[in-house]
Motif scaffolding. Structure first.
Motif, PDB file in Angstrom:
ATOM      1  N   PHE A   1      -7.363   1.307   9.539  1.00 42.74           N
ATOM      2  CA  PHE A   1      -7.828   2.830   9.478  1.00 42.74           C
ATOM      3  C   PHE A   1      -8.463   4.552   9.953  1.00 42.74           C
ATOM      4  O   PHE A   1      -8.180   5.019   8.847  1.00 42.74           O
TER       5      PHE A   1
ATOM      6  N   LEU B   1       0.850  -1.010   0.224  1.00 46.76           N
ATOM      7  CA  LEU B   1      -0.482  -0.265  -0.079  1.00 46.76           C
ATOM      8  C   LEU B   1       1.162   1.551  -0.259  1.00 46.76           C
ATOM      9  O   LEU B   1       0.593   2.575  -0.841  1.00 46.76           O
TER      10      LEU B   1
ATOM     11  N   PHE C   1      -9.118   8.421   1.363  1.00 45.95           N
ATOM     12  CA  PHE C   1      -7.566   7.696   1.223  1.00 45.95           C
ATOM     13  C   PHE C   1      -6.522   9.356   0.592  1.00 45.95           C
ATOM     14  O   PHE C   1      -7.198  10.035   0.031  1.00 45.95           O
TER      15      PHE C   1
HETATM   16  C1  OVM Z   1      -1.775  -2.897   3.856  1.00 46.18           C
HETATM   17  C2  OVM Z   1      -3.408  -2.367   3.744  1.00 46.18           C
HETATM   18  C3  OVM Z   1      -3.279  -2.281   2.197  1.00 46.18           C
HETATM   19  C4  OVM Z   1      -5.084  -1.590   1.673  1.00 46.18           C
HETATM   20  C5  OVM Z   1      -5.135  -0.723   2.668  1.00 46.18           C
HETATM   21  C6  OVM Z   1      -4.816  -0.270   4.257  1.00 46.18           C
HETATM   22  C7  OVM Z   1      -5.344   0.539   5.229  1.00 46.18           C
HETATM   23  C8  OVM Z   1      -4.028  -1.181   4.628  1.00 46.18           C
HETATM   24  O1  OVM Z   1      -1.238  -2.756   3.290  1.00 46.18           O
HETATM   25  O2  OVM Z   1      -1.644  -2.989   5.126  1.00 46.18           O
HETATM   26  O3  OVM Z   1      -5.795   0.118   5.180  1.00 46.18           O
END
Ligand code: OVM
Length: 407
Positions: free
Chosen positions: A180, A96, A296
């Protein structure tokens, strides 16, 4: 230099309209629509003084900014903190919170582990689990659509799909909420999340080890990519962590929000039961209509532009996916929940190289739940007020009292 919410202070170009709101205020998180329309109406890009960030919420600019990984990077964090200037709360995700070329290699491994072919092997278990769960719920006079269905289903099937030997539904759901909330500002939500983070994150890290996973799940597939030399064993553990970060709270929210939509729009539930080819389009409409991941951010990595307005290096840009999914210029009648809309191009899974890599499994889970319910449930009736659970990045329910009427 004094940082603002972990990023560089921003003096916006004078041509950019100012929107004086707090997008992370509780009343906005609980009922975001007025903020969404104010954001779209204010301009193609706006400046929010409260956090010294730019924000986009019109469909075109949100899609454009979110997909432009060269100008608007993820490696500096997808929240308000700029990882270049402030140490992140956990080791950054290697899928991410990363840019090409590093991203390309890890993304490939995750894509393969979450491919349509792999998801097909999970479907029998998804359906059987949904049948047993729905049968049980139909015997109760009233259920909580959140705890009894939305949380119960993914926390049963997903850890099994990953191959986890130890499962704690509470840790899994809570870790999602922490991850989140962490992309938001230093508000009460984030502080409460951070207070619980050490304990929950330690549990998650331990659960990612190879010897905590069976050899037949998608966790094992990731470790096999390490055996093949595509990634290191340490990277494999980090990618399993990504499954557990992004794979539970998101699908819990998707199922809960689907129940909210369908219980509040009984004619749409009727339409779905009458034509089960609408099950997948219905889920896409739930995603468009409720945007489980509502916001985001990206970081401008060099001096660039949005809609012709100058944007300086280091600027944080809020991409309000929920606002883009409700843009009347794109959707015509966004306020109508229509299971036959087929909202191609919605932003709920993001867009571009970082678009949700787990979207096939999310669709598989929802297809299982909705197809079993369409067979067994005549009506999904509200049995009290829906209560939302505010989160800096997720729009999820806290409680959804329902009565399920059998066929
Ligand atoms: C992660 C991840 C991926 C997508 C969303 C997320 C913030 C985390 O790779 O940790 O949430």
């Amino acid at each position: 230099m004094t940082l603002i919410e972990g990023h560089r202070p921003l003096t916006p170009d004078a041509s950019i309209p100012v929107l004086d709101v707090d997008p992370y205020a509780l009343d906005v998180l609980l009922d975001p629509e007025p903020f969404y329309s104010a954001l779209r109406d204010a301009g193609p890009v706006v400046y929010i003084p409260r956090y010294q960030v730019l924000a986009v919420g019109r469909y075109d600019e949100t899609r454009q900014t979110f997909s432009d990984h060269e100008n608007f990077v993820s490696s500096r964090g997808v929240g308000l903190n700029d990882f270049k200037l402030e140490k992140p709360w956990r080791a950054p995700s290697i899928i991410l919170e990363v840019d090409p070329p590093d991203h390309t290699r890890t993304r490939k491994v995750m894509s393969k582990a979450l491919s349509p072919k792999v998801v097909r092997t999970m479907m029998d278990d998804f359906i059987a689990t949904a049948e047993a769960l729905v049968d049980r719920l139909l015997e109760q006079s009233e259920i909580d659509g959140v705890a009894d269905l939305a949380e119960a289903f993914p926390t049963t099937v997903f850890p099994k799909a990953v191959g986890m030997k130890d499962v704690s539904p509470r840790h899994l759901v809570d870790y999602g909420a922490i991850v989140f909330n962490a992309v938001g500002p230093d508000n009460d939500l984030r502080r409460h999340a951070m207070a619980r983070a050490p304990e929950v994150a330690a549990w998650i890290t331990a659960a990612c080890a190879r010897d905590r996973l069976t050899d037949d799940g998608i966790g094992a597939l990731v470790y096999q990519a390490a055996d093949a030399g595509e990634i290191t064993p340490e990277e494999a553990a980090m990618l399993v962590r990504s499954f557990l970060s992004a794979g539970v709270d998101t699908t819990v929210t998707g199922i809960g929000n689907a129940m909210w939509c369908l219980s509040r729009n009984p004619d749409q539930w009727e339409a779905l039961k009458a034509d089960t080819s609408l099950i997948r389009p219905c889920f896409e409409e739930v995603l468009r209509y409720t945007s489980p991941v509502h916001t985001f951010l990206r970081t401008a990595n060099l001096d660039t532009q949005i809609a012709g307005h100058p944007v300086p290096e280091g600027a944080k840009v809020m991409c309000v996916l929920g606002a883009a999914n409700m843009d009347p210029a794109k959707w015509g009648d966004p306020q109508a929940f229509r299971v036959d809309r087929k909202p191609t191009g919605h932003m709920a899974f993001g867009a571009g190289i970082h678009g949700c890599v787990g979207q096939n499994i999310a669709r598989g889970e929802l297809e299982a739940v909705l197809s079993v319910m369409a067979r067994k449930v005549a009506r999904i009736e509200p049995a009290g007020d829906a209560v939302w659970r505010p989160n800096n990045a997720i729009r999820a329910l806290d409680r959804l009292p329902l009565k399920l009427i059998p066929n």
